[in-house]
Design an enzyme around this catalytic site. Structure first.
Site, PDB file in Angstrom:
ATOM      1  N   TYR A  63       6.600   1.536  -8.173  1.00 49.23           N
ATOM      2  CA  TYR A  63       5.960   0.263  -8.332  1.00 49.23           C
ATOM      3  C   TYR A  63       5.242   0.039  -9.698  1.00 49.23           C
ATOM      4  CZ  TYR A  63       6.131   1.282  -3.501  1.00 49.23           C
ATOM      5  OH  TYR A  63       6.696   1.570  -1.844  1.00 49.23           O
ATOM      6  N   GLU A 108       0.914  -1.178  -0.069  1.00 46.97           N
ATOM      7  CA  GLU A 108      -0.079   0.084   0.085  1.00 46.97           C
ATOM      8  C   GLU A 108       0.878   1.222  -0.014  1.00 46.97           C
ATOM      9  OE1 GLU A 108      -0.878   0.702   4.813  1.00 46.97           O
ATOM     10  OE2 GLU A 108      -2.000  -0.854   3.431  1.00 46.97           O
TER      11      GLU A 108
END
Length: 152
Positions: free
Chosen positions: A120, A108
């Site tokens: 990411y 997260e």
């Protein structure tokens, strides 16, 4: 500027927590405490550091339960960010998770953390959900973006 070719990635131990906390405090607006970092050493965790001859410049913490791995923290010293060290550390985490039998790597990230989201996404993570008003900010809360990378 450091030479990215002279890096090495090593497992870290609890004896590295003080240096990890220093990097964490420099790099994050809401850093983990030394106590929180110390709690991430045990059988369910992998803690890796990326080093140069002049010392530790970043680290990552992954927790794995059966075939699900979760990236809990990845952090590179601010003066080394943007030099590719985060990508090198991320690739090692992905390789290690695959080697350990993980089928997914989850994480997260703060909605406002554009640099981390870029890292990411570049590694192949996709958004899988959100936690509304999850992270504290100086003037309220912001969403956590949940991201997954299929490893199989």
């Amino acid at each position: 500027m450091s030479n990215i070719d002279s890096h090495f990635i090593v497992p870290l131990g609890v004896e590295h927590v003080t240096v990890m906390a220093k990097i964490e405090n420099q790099a994050h607006t809401h850093p983990w405490s030394e106590t929180g970092l110390k709690e991430c050493f045990g059988p369910l965790y992998r803690v890796l550091g990326i080093k140069l001859q002049d010392g530790l410049l970043g680290f990552a913490i992954v927790q794995q339960i059966i075939d699900e791995a979760t990236l809990l923290d990845i952090c590179v010293a601010p003066d080394k960010q943007g030099s590719g060290f985060g990508s090198l550390l991320m690739q090692q985490l992905i390789d290690d998770a695959k080697d350990a039998g993980a089928v997914v790597l989850m994480l997260e990230v703060r909605q406002s953390n554009e640099a981390a989201k870029y890292l990411y996404e570049k590694a192949g993570f996709i958004e899988s959900g959100r936690r509304k008003n999850y992270y504290p900010t100086d003037d309220g809360y912001e969403d956590a973006i949940l991201m997954d990378l299929a490893l199989s």
